[in-house]
Structure formats: C-alpha cells, structure tokens
Design a protein around this motif. Sequence first.
Motif, PDB file in Angstrom:
ATOM      1  N   ARG A 261       0.832  -1.203   0.000  1.00  0.00           N
ATOM      2  CA  ARG A 261       0.000   0.000   0.000  1.00  0.00           C
ATOM      3  C   ARG A 261       0.875   1.264   0.000  1.00  0.00           C
ATOM      4  NH1 ARG A 261      -4.306   2.489   3.407  1.00  0.00           N
ATOM      5  NH2 ARG A 261      -3.124   1.876   5.227  1.00  0.00           N
TER       6      ARG A 261
ATOM      7  N   THR B 137       0.778   3.911  -2.890  1.00  0.00           N
ATOM      8  CA  THR B 137       0.468   5.311  -2.593  1.00  0.00           C
ATOM      9  C   THR B 137       1.499   6.244  -3.231  1.00  0.00           C
ATOM     10  OG1 THR B 137      -0.510   4.642  -0.492  1.00  0.00           O
ATOM     11  CG2 THR B 137       0.110   6.965  -0.734  1.00  0.00           C
TER      12      THR B 137
ATOM     13  N   PRO C 115      -0.352   1.196  -9.111  1.00  0.00           N
ATOM     14  CA  PRO C 115      -0.648   2.358  -8.263  1.00  0.00           C
ATOM     15  C   PRO C 115      -2.034   2.259  -7.639  1.00  0.00           C
ATOM     16  CG  PRO C 115      -0.522   2.972 -10.591  1.00  0.00           C
ATOM     17  CD  PRO C 115      -0.022   1.575 -10.490  1.00  0.00           C
ATOM     18  N   ALA C 116      -2.928   1.487  -8.303  1.00  0.00           N
ATOM     19  CA  ALA C 116      -4.286   1.350  -7.773  1.00  0.00           C
ATOM     20  C   ALA C 116      -4.312   0.627  -6.431  1.00  0.00           C
ATOM     21  CB  ALA C 116      -5.162   0.609  -8.785  1.00  0.00           C
TER      22      ALA C 116
ATOM     23  N   LEU D  44      -5.610   2.307  -3.350  1.00  0.00           N
ATOM     24  CA  LEU D  44      -7.025   2.455  -3.039  1.00  0.00           C
ATOM     25  C   LEU D  44      -7.613   1.228  -2.370  1.00  0.00           C
ATOM     26  CD1 LEU D  44      -8.355   4.254  -6.234  1.00  0.00           C
ATOM     27  CD2 LEU D  44      -8.143   5.184  -3.932  1.00  0.00           C
TER      28      LEU D  44
ATOM     29  N   VAL E 229      -8.492  -0.776   3.622  1.00  0.00           N
ATOM     30  CA  VAL E 229      -7.574  -1.139   4.696  1.00  0.00           C
ATOM     31  C   VAL E 229      -7.918  -2.523   5.215  1.00  0.00           C
ATOM     32  CG1 VAL E 229      -6.417  -0.116   6.672  1.00  0.00           C
ATOM     33  CG2 VAL E 229      -8.022   1.241   5.310  1.00  0.00           C
TER      34      VAL E 229
ATOM     35  N   LEU F  97     -12.980   6.114  -9.707  1.00  0.00           N
ATOM     36  CA  LEU F  97     -11.971   7.052  -9.210  1.00  0.00           C
ATOM     37  C   LEU F  97     -10.580   6.727  -9.793  1.00  0.00           C
ATOM     38  CD1 LEU F  97     -12.634   9.386  -7.303  1.00  0.00           C
ATOM     39  CD2 LEU F  97     -11.455   8.130  -5.492  1.00  0.00           C
ATOM     40  N   GLN F  98     -10.306   5.413  -9.963  1.00  0.00           N
ATOM     41  CA  GLN F  98      -9.030   5.006 -10.569  1.00  0.00           C
ATOM     42  C   GLN F  98      -8.903   5.516 -11.999  1.00  0.00           C
ATOM     43  OE1 GLN F  98      -8.320   0.742 -10.286  1.00  0.00           O
ATOM     44  NE2 GLN F  98      -9.042   0.742  -8.163  1.00  0.00           N
TER      45      GLN F  98
ATOM     46  N   LEU G  39      -4.893   5.973 -12.398  1.00  0.00           N
ATOM     47  CA  LEU G  39      -4.232   4.877 -11.698  1.00  0.00           C
ATOM     48  C   LEU G  39      -4.339   3.591 -12.490  1.00  0.00           C
ATOM     49  CD1 LEU G  39      -5.427   5.513  -8.019  1.00  0.00           C
ATOM     50  CD2 LEU G  39      -3.300   6.209  -9.104  1.00  0.00           C
ATOM     51  N   ASP G  40      -5.337   3.541 -13.366  1.00  0.00           N
ATOM     52  CA  ASP G  40      -5.554   2.338 -14.165  1.00  0.00           C
ATOM     53  C   ASP G  40      -6.200   2.777 -15.469  1.00  0.00           C
ATOM     54  OD1 ASP G  40      -5.500  -0.295 -14.830  1.00  0.00           O
ATOM     55  OD2 ASP G  40      -6.715  -0.989 -13.133  1.00  0.00           O
TER      56      ASP G  40
ATOM     57  N   PHE H  92      -4.597  13.020  -4.288  1.00  0.00           N
ATOM     58  CA  PHE H  92      -5.402  11.902  -3.779  1.00  0.00           C
ATOM     59  C   PHE H  92      -5.538  11.978  -2.271  1.00  0.00           C
ATOM     60  CE2 PHE H  92      -4.257   9.774  -7.780  1.00  0.00           C
ATOM     61  CZ  PHE H  92      -5.458   9.181  -8.106  1.00  0.00           C
TER      62      PHE H  92
ATOM     63  N   PHE I 145      -7.106   9.261   0.693  1.00  0.00           N
ATOM     64  CA  PHE I 145      -7.601   7.885   0.821  1.00  0.00           C
ATOM     65  C   PHE I 145      -8.318   7.678   2.145  1.00  0.00           C
ATOM     66  CE2 PHE I 145      -3.548   8.131  -1.402  1.00  0.00           C
ATOM     67  CZ  PHE I 145      -3.861   7.592  -2.639  1.00  0.00           C
ATOM     68  N   GLN I 146      -9.141   6.653   2.142  1.00  0.00           N
ATOM     69  CA  GLN I 146      -9.862   6.325   3.364  1.00  0.00           C
ATOM     70  C   GLN I 146      -8.904   5.964   4.505  1.00  0.00           C
ATOM     71  OE1 GLN I 146     -12.681   3.144   2.865  1.00  0.00           O
ATOM     72  NE2 GLN I 146     -13.290   3.147   5.023  1.00  0.00           N
ATOM     73  N   GLY I 147      -7.846   5.238   4.148  1.00  0.00           N
ATOM     74  CA  GLY I 147      -6.901   4.798   5.181  1.00  0.00           C
ATOM     75  C   GLY I 147      -5.711   5.723   5.386  1.00  0.00           C
TER      76      GLY I 147
ATOM     77  N   ASN J 148      -3.063   6.445   4.270  1.00  0.00           N
ATOM     78  CA  ASN J 148      -1.922   6.034   3.450  1.00  0.00           C
ATOM     79  C   ASN J 148      -0.681   6.907   3.621  1.00  0.00           C
ATOM     80  OD1 ASN J 148      -4.010   4.442   2.560  1.00  0.00           O
ATOM     81  ND2 ASN J 148      -3.413   4.516   0.416  1.00  0.00           N
TER      82      ASN J 148
ATOM     83  N   ARG K  22      -0.579  16.716   1.958  1.00  0.00           N
ATOM     84  CA  ARG K  22       0.249  16.050   0.944  1.00  0.00           C
ATOM     85  C   ARG K  22      -0.401  16.162  -0.430  1.00  0.00           C
ATOM     86  NH1 ARG K  22       1.179   9.697   1.628  1.00  0.00           N
ATOM     87  NH2 ARG K  22      -1.087   9.763   1.329  1.00  0.00           N
TER      88      ARG K  22
ATOM     89  N   ASP L 106     -11.346   9.126  -1.829  1.00  0.00           N
ATOM     90  CA  ASP L 106     -12.133   7.895  -1.736  1.00  0.00           C
ATOM     91  C   ASP L 106     -12.498   7.671  -0.272  1.00  0.00           C
ATOM     92  OD1 ASP L 106     -13.377   5.527  -2.178  1.00  0.00           O
ATOM     93  OD2 ASP L 106     -11.657   4.503  -3.076  1.00  0.00           O
TER      94      ASP L 106
ATOM     95  N   ASN M 234     -13.066   6.505   8.066  1.00  0.00           N
ATOM     96  CA  ASN M 234     -12.467   5.994   9.287  1.00  0.00           C
ATOM     97  C   ASN M 234     -12.541   6.993  10.441  1.00  0.00           C
ATOM     98  OD1 ASN M 234     -11.833   3.858   7.712  1.00  0.00           O
ATOM     99  ND2 ASN M 234      -9.624   3.953   8.009  1.00  0.00           N
TER     100      ASN M 234
END
Lengths: 517, 222
Positions: free
Chosen positions: A362, A366, A509-510, A513, A516, B48-49, B54-55, B87, B89-91, B93, B154, B166, B171
């Motif tokens: 991850r 990121t 890179p995905a 996302l 967790v 979103l990717q 990202l993809d 970006f 993120f939920q977590g 990162n 960031r 996302d 959390n």
Amino acid sequence: MFFTYLRRELAGRRRQTAIIATGMALAIALVIIVTSISAGVKNAQAKVLESVYGVGTDITVTQTPTAPTTANGGRQQFQFGSGEGQTTDGTTTVSRSRLTSGPGTATFDATELATVSGVKNVSAAAATLSLRNVTFSGQLPQRRQSGTDTGATGGQTAPTDGTQAPQGGPDGAGGSAFDVNSFTVLGLDPAADAIGPLSAVTLADGRSLAKSDDGKAVAVLDADYATSASLAVGGTIDIGGTTFTIVGTVASNTADSASASNVYIPLDMAQSLSGETGKVSTVYVKAASSTDIDQVQADIQKAVPNSTVSTQADLASSVSGSLATASSLVAGLGLWLSIAVLAAAFLIAILFTISGVTRRTREFGTLKAIGWSNRRVVGQVAGESVVQGLIGGVLGIVIGIVGVVIINVIQPTLTGGASQSSFAGGRGGAGGTGAAAGTGSTGESTRGTGGGFSGRGFGEAARAAAATTNVVLNAPVTLSILVIAVALAVLGGLLAGAFGGWRAARLRPAEALRSVA
Amino acid sequence: MYTLSNVSKTYKQSSRTVHALTDVNLSIGDGQHVAIQGPTGGGKSTLLQMLGGLDRPSSGTVMLGDAELSRLPDRRLAGIRAKEIGFVFQGFNLIPTLTAQQNVETALEPLGISGEQRSKRAADALASVGLADRGSHLPSELSGGQQQRVAIARALVKEPDVLLADEPTGNLDEETRDEIMELLEGMHRDRGLTLVVVTHDSSIARRAERRLVIKHGAVKEV
Ligand SMILES: Nc1ncnc2c1ncn2[C@@H]1O[C@H](COP(=O)(O)OP(=O)(O)OP(=O)(O)O)[C@@H](O)[C@H]1O
Ligand SMILES: [Mg+2]
C-alpha cells in the motif's frame, strides 16, 4: 529525500535490517577468514617447498621413473668376499658403504641441462644428483673347521681366550650383528649457487661449496644431521667408500626444519662415486618471469621427452603432513562452506526484501499514486538493500578481522613434509637371497663367511628422511580480500534489491485504493 | 475538465469476469464539486481510478483536459498524477516511517523541487490544515483526523487541478468528519479546484453541487 527516506526506513524497520545485515556479516566474515587462512596455508606451503627446492625455483625437471629391468635393479646388494674385513679373536668385522641413486630414482643425461637452459625464458638452471649412502657394518662370528663341528647342538665353541663371541646357529650364519646406516647425499654444481637446494639455506659453520671444490672430496652437512651423527666441520665422513672432509654445515632458513639433504657434495664426485657418470636426477629451473612459467613448463616438456616437469603449483601438492590436511580442508570444506553460507545469506536478504516489499504494497502503491515514477520506487528499494548489504559487509569485515587476529594469536603450527621426487618411488628389492658363495682359500676353512645382504624398502626410509618443516600459520588479511568482501556485500544487496525492486515495479498504483485490511 | 466516453472496466478473476464499469459516459466541469455514492462493489473506487490515471479502462476513453489518460504510457501518467491530481484515501496512506513534514514532502519529490523550497512549501501546507506544530511527528503519533489532515496537505502541496477522495472520512468520527469535509470544501472554494468525493454518507453527498450514484457499474445523476 532519497537518503532521508532510506535512513528512516532502515531505522524504522530495524528487525529486517538486523536480520539481513547479520546474515551478510557472517558470510562475509567467513569468506575473509577462509581466504586469509588459504593465503596463509599457501605461504606455508611455499616455505616448505623453499626449504626443499630452494628459493626462486619455479620448475623442476625429473625423469619419469621406469620399472627396473635387470634382476637386481630394484635392490641393493652388499657382497663381501671371504678376505673382507678384519678378523680379531674369531669375529670378522666388515664395513662397506655404498653410494647409489637408490631404488625408484630415475636419472637422466646431464646434457639435458643444456637443453633445459636453452629453452626460451629460462633464466637459470642447475642440475643435482640425488643419492643415498648406505653403510653396512657388522660382525660375523668365525666358524671353526667344519670337520670338528659334528655335534648336534652345533654350538659355537667359545674362544679360548674367553672373549664373548656372538652365539650363533649351526651353520654359522646367525649370531651376527649387522648395522645398516643410511643418509641422503645431494650432488650439486658448486658454481650454481643462485638456484637449487643450497639457495634456501644459511651457513651454520665453516664454508659452503665453492667452484674450486669440483672433483674434491669435500662435503657440506645439514646442521641437524651433523649434530645427530656427531659430526663437525674439520671431521670426515665416509661416502661411497671415499673419505670426505667436512668443510661446512648449513641450516634451513625455515625454523625447525631440516634442509633438503643430509649431505651435499660436488656433483662430479657424486656422479663418479655412484657410477652415475654424466647423470643427474633433478634440474632446477628459474623462469625469467612468473608469467612465463606455463610456457617454460610446456617447452621443457617438449624439449625433454619422458621427463616430469613440475611447477611450484604442482609441487605444492607434494607437501604432506598437517599442512596438506589444512590445505585440502581450506580448499574443500572452507570453500564450499563459504559458498553455502554466502548463498544462504543472499537468499535470506532476497526473501526478506521481497516480503518487505509485499508488506509495503500500500505504501509503494500510494507513492506511485501521488506521482512517484517506477524508477524512483525501485531505486528506493534497491538503495535500502544495498545499504543493508553494506552494513553487513562492514560488520563482516570487523568479525572477520577479529577471527583472523584470533588465529594469528593462537598461531597454529602446521607440519609439512615435501618428499623430493627423486626418492618418491620407494620400492624394496626382493628379500635377501642369502649367501653368495664365499669359499675359503686359507687353510683355516671358514665356510659361509661370505655374506649377502639385500636392502629392502629404502624408498620408504628415504621418504621418511625427507625434510619435515614446522610452519606457523600466519593468516594475512590483504586489501584485496577486504575489497572482495565489500564487493560481495554490495553484490548481495544489489541482488536482493533487484528482486525486491522487480516486485515493487510490478505493483499497481491502484493498490493505494485497496481498502484497509 | 474530465470527459469519459463509453468507459468500461472488466476484471478477470480466474473463471469469473467482473464488470466494474459498464459503458460510462460522463463529463465533469472545471471546479465542480462532485459526490459519488452507491452500494459496495458498485464501482466507485474503479471510477476514481479511471479519473486519477491509476488504471486504464478496458474500453472507452478518459480525457483529462487534452490528455487522453486511457492511452498514455505509465511514465506520462505518473507525471500527470504528480502535477495535476491530488489523492486522499480512506486509510490515510501515510508512510509510517516518515514524519508528517517528510510525508508531505514526498508529493514534491517527483516534481524535482529541491531542499529549502520543498520544506518551506510542505510546512506551509501543514499550516494550512492546522498542523503547523506537528511536522516532526510520525503518523503513529497523530490522531486519525490529524493523519487525514497530513494526507490532505500532501495532496494539496503540489497545487493540483483535481482532488480525488475515496471515502476520506470513512475511518473518522462525526465531529472529525465535518472538520475534514469543511477543510476539503474550503480548498475547493478558495482554490477553485475540482473536487470528486466518493462517500457512503448522504449528509456529505448532499453538500456537493452534483451527486452521482453508481450501481452495477452504471452511473446515474441524482
Ligand atoms: N483488482 C480487482 N480485481 C478483480 N476485481 C476487482 C478489482 N477491483 C475491483 N474489483 C471488483 O470490481 C467491482 C467494483 O469494485 P469497486 O472497488 O470499484 O467497488 P466500490 O464501489 O468502491 O465498493 P466499496 O464501497 O466496497 O469500496 C467489485 O465487484 C470488485 O470486486
Ligand atoms: Mg471503494
């Protein structure tokens, strides 16, 4: 950023860094210790060879021994006629010394020296003749008239004057005391002192052989042998029935070791006394430069057919004793152990790096998502691995040097014997075939006083008598060993970094996302 | 800003084929605030990717301005992500071994901004999310809300055109959730950047000027 990130990663993930670095350190330390011992053993072998073959000898030429063709070829025989010896009080004392090239020694024509000298890039060559002097001495009881000797007991009648004669068997051959005494003799050209066995010795007493000694009955003795045989400069020694004056004694340059031979005499004397006129057994060759040795070896082999041409490297294999054990141990076990441990350390580094990258999926996803290029991510992973390898390398060098210092403090002593090739083929003759006919011509008939003696197993004796050297093992650590150690550590790091980086490069890179876990 | 035409994305998993996006046509204007809702597994993250480069879609085209994200090579996509897209993120990162300040600086690393300039911009970004005094803290020494603020700093330090989030408050507790949303909406207002937020939370979605729902890979306006 690169260095900040790298430093913080290594500090933040100490366990992984410690495991990879420790594995690498142990492997590198082992490589250093084994390499250093191996260098020490090589030095020790060179020392042993030096004491036998002399300083600066690159190549020796010997004749390939051939099986004896004549019936007596393989053994030595002493024959005494009935008139031989001194007879006192019924006992005949005989003594005979004989100088021979000994069984298993092949000689070749001295003209080959010129052939060898003529080979390209030979800077010096000297010929020697390796011999063995055997002295047979003993007492034979004298037998009375056969006619009076009818008793079944057949005992020896004690001399009337009461002296104790040896007791013997009925045929008079027993009851004799024999003594066989032998020592090695090396005939060498006194003028050629730059190369050959005498170049590896220091003068202990008197003088060495000089050019003017050609044709003279003068001898130089090994100092140890002189002591054990109670001989000294100024004294004499019987070689092949000729009395030689002892002009000097020499000691080996290496501590605790004997020199190549017990006795050194001029080559021409050795040749004429042994009947090996115009023959030599070994030619010592010095090449112009160490890079020429292979070429010189090949050319001599061509120029002198049927000869055995050995380089120092070949000769090293003839070194025996604990030194040989150490050598094969280092070359075999040491080498394979180093390779195995090194491979294990590399594998540990690779596996831990890969699993580290997987755990950080991850994190790398990121970084890629926020715009880090693949190259930057791979470089970061590889950088971490190389630094881990380097830490291991530095640790390994410290451990390795400590290990080598411990070895050098302990100073293990290795014993090495180098049997000279000319004595190598020890073959005994057939057993004593007993009496040669010795018939009395004097009135007092003595039957069977002519005795025959056949030597057996002098080859073995010669082998045992060959120089034995005690060498203290000194394991050197050279700069090149340390450079190799660091290079190996970096290689291990790069290898682990390559695998880890390959893994990191494939991360999408995905992955950033992914929810967790 | 964004134009998506006939975008489909299928994932092949051993025997099964998953249609995460099916024939999506969508355009998002400059400076829009868009909320994306939908059931789990509906395809929100997949969309979103596509927006974030990202993809790549299985078929169709994704345009960001003049750049066709669906056709660009990896290296160019990384460059666009580095310059134009932020970006969250939920977590969170964050990199666990780096301090808050260093985490923010990672976003400037691919832009070739060096040394002094970089640390100054990172410190400013941290100050703008209210964490001026937490630069030397590790993520593990910060609360969830503080960590997400660092992540927002960031994302914003590079001054991107688009901010993609996302479930940025997934959390977090309600109070922190509102703080973070106000922060994001403030950035959207003040800097005029395009904000796309994926969320399960209808109260958050209601604050957006445009709401989309994705179900079984299909996008519907609300
Ligand atoms: N890498 C992948 N490989 C295979 N299938 C995937 C992959 N990523 C997503 N999917 C599938 O695509 C579909 C859409 O996934 P996506 O993550 O976009 O859903 P989501 O709306 O974000 O759901 P959630 O609310 O749970 O985050 C799901 O059925 C998911 O299983
Ligand atoms: Mg999702």
